[in-house]
Design a protein around this motif. Structure first.
Motif, mmCIF file in Angstrom:
data_model
loop_
_atom_site.group_PDB
_atom_site.id
_atom_site.type_symbol
_atom_site.label_atom_id
_atom_site.label_comp_id
_atom_site.label_asym_id
_atom_site.label_seq_id
_atom_site.Cartn_x
_atom_site.Cartn_y
_atom_site.Cartn_z
ATOM 1 N N LYS A 3 0.819 -1.190 0.090
ATOM 2 C CA LYS A 3 -0.036 -0.085 0.062
ATOM 3 C C LYS A 3 0.941 1.317 -0.168
ATOM 4 N N ALA A 4 0.504 2.360 -0.778
ATOM 5 C CA ALA A 4 1.105 3.558 -0.711
ATOM 6 C C ALA A 4 0.545 4.657 -0.047
ATOM 7 N N TYR A 5 1.370 5.496 0.617
ATOM 8 C CA TYR A 5 0.762 6.580 0.930
ATOM 9 C C TYR A 5 1.363 7.773 0.383
ATOM 10 N N ILE A 6 0.489 8.769 -0.185
ATOM 11 C CA ILE A 6 0.934 9.609 -1.291
ATOM 12 C C ILE A 6 0.345 11.199 -0.270
ATOM 13 N N ARG A 7 1.322 12.165 -0.258
ATOM 14 C CA ARG A 7 0.597 13.259 0.323
ATOM 15 C C ARG A 7 1.388 14.523 -0.133
ATOM 16 N N VAL A 8 0.870 15.735 -0.602
ATOM 17 C CA VAL A 8 1.397 17.028 -0.764
ATOM 18 C C VAL A 8 0.667 17.835 0.253
ATOM 19 N N SER A 9 1.332 19.051 0.243
ATOM 20 C CA SER A 9 0.825 19.925 1.200
ATOM 21 C C SER A 9 -0.396 20.944 0.814
ATOM 22 N N SER A 10 -0.620 21.102 -0.679
ATOM 23 C CA SER A 10 -1.606 22.023 -0.837
ATOM 24 C C SER A 10 -2.142 21.484 -2.286
ATOM 25 N N GLU A 11 -3.312 22.062 -2.462
ATOM 26 C CA GLU A 11 -4.275 21.480 -3.867
ATOM 27 C C GLU A 11 -3.359 22.026 -5.107
ATOM 28 N N SER A 12 -2.465 22.948 -4.980
ATOM 29 C CA SER A 12 -1.786 23.467 -6.096
ATOM 30 C C SER A 12 -0.667 22.393 -6.483
ATOM 31 N N GLN A 13 -0.250 21.490 -5.720
ATOM 32 C CA GLN A 13 0.904 20.624 -6.080
ATOM 33 C C GLN A 13 0.234 19.302 -6.687
ATOM 34 N N ASN A 14 1.004 18.785 -7.434
ATOM 35 C CA ASN A 14 0.465 17.237 -7.802
ATOM 36 C C ASN A 14 1.215 16.367 -7.485
ATOM 37 N N THR A 15 0.495 15.147 -7.438
ATOM 38 C CA THR A 15 1.097 13.878 -6.782
ATOM 39 C C THR A 15 1.725 12.964 -7.907
ATOM 40 N N VAL A 16 1.912 13.129 -9.138
ATOM 41 C CA VAL A 16 2.185 12.419 -10.408
ATOM 42 C C VAL A 16 3.725 11.967 -10.027
ATOM 43 N N ARG A 17 4.626 12.511 -9.571
ATOM 44 C CA ARG A 17 6.094 12.170 -9.037
ATOM 45 C C ARG A 17 6.123 10.918 -8.265
ATOM 46 N N GLN A 18 5.326 11.162 -7.148
ATOM 47 C CA GLN A 18 5.254 10.094 -6.016
ATOM 48 C C GLN A 18 4.255 8.864 -6.579
ATOM 49 N N LYS A 19 3.254 9.054 -7.255
ATOM 50 C CA LYS A 19 2.628 7.934 -7.584
ATOM 51 C C LYS A 19 3.249 7.059 -8.699
ATOM 52 N N LYS A 20 4.157 7.745 -9.550
ATOM 53 C CA LYS A 20 5.035 6.802 -10.605
ATOM 54 C C LYS A 20 5.785 6.142 -9.820
ATOM 55 N N ALA A 21 6.591 6.675 -9.052
ATOM 56 C CA ALA A 21 7.520 5.911 -8.200
ATOM 57 C C ALA A 21 7.103 4.738 -7.556
#
Length: 193
Positions: A3-21
């Motif tokens: 299971k992966a936990y992905i977090r960014v601090s604000s709505e303007s940031q995206n999670t693509v980099r984390q999700k791909k890795a």
């Protein structure tokens, strides 16, 4: 299950980099949110911890995505272990509780403390910079979103009218969905505060 936990601090940031890795690391289930990591009261983190089963492995892109303080990090790791699950970090190879290695526990405490120290030093430098900028007259605070001619000009006008009518700050901010700081900066700009 991985299971992966992905977090960014604000709505303007995206999670693509984390999700791909994390996908490349074999993660099958993703818990993703856009919220500050300053505390553990995060809906997706809480859901992840509640849904953990024995044998699960939680993977994070880096330790800062999971926690900003050593205390919270240790609490989260303990909760994961209590469920019979393990934690790994892609960014910090030393963070791997899949084996019962005392060195991992030691390093977790050391590096968690260093991450917290760095965060504290960053905030201290930021405060010092703001103080210097204020003294030089260069710091105006956060940009006021409710401005004339802008998308939120109607909200600004309504807020000013209501304030003049004697409506409470709480009523104005709740009804118009604007922050208290924003309202005060608006009133200051209008010479009402």
């Amino acid at each position: 299950m991985i299971k992966a936990y992905i977090r960014v601090s604000s709505e303007s940031q995206n999670t693509v980099r984390q999700k791909k890795a994390l996908k490349a690391a074999g993660c099958e289930v993703f818990y993703e949110e856009k919220v500050s990591g300053k505390n553990t009261e995060r809906p997706e983190l809480q859901r992840l911890l509640a849904e953990l089963e024995e044998g699960d492995i939680v993977i994070v892109h880096e330790i800062s995505r999971l926690s900003r303080s050593v205390k919270d990090l240790i609490d989260i790791v303990d909760r994961i272990k209590e469920r019979g699950a393990c934690l790994k970090s892609l960014g910090e190879s030393w963070l791997d509780t899949t084996s019962d290695n005392p060195m991992n526990e030691f390093l977790l405490n050391i590096f968690g403390s260093l991450a917290q120290l760095e965060r504290g030093l960053t905030l201290k430098r930021q405060r010092e910079g703001i103080e210097i900028a204020k003294k030089e007259g260069k710091f105006k605070g956060r940009k006021l979103e409710v401005v004339e001619g802008g998308k939120k000009a109607e909200k600004a006008a309504q807020a000013i009218d209501w304030y003049k009518e004697g409506k409470s700050v709480r009523y104005i901010t709740k009804t118009l969905s604007i922050g208290t700081g924003t309202l005060y900066r608006l009133l200051e700009r209008e010479g009402l505060k």
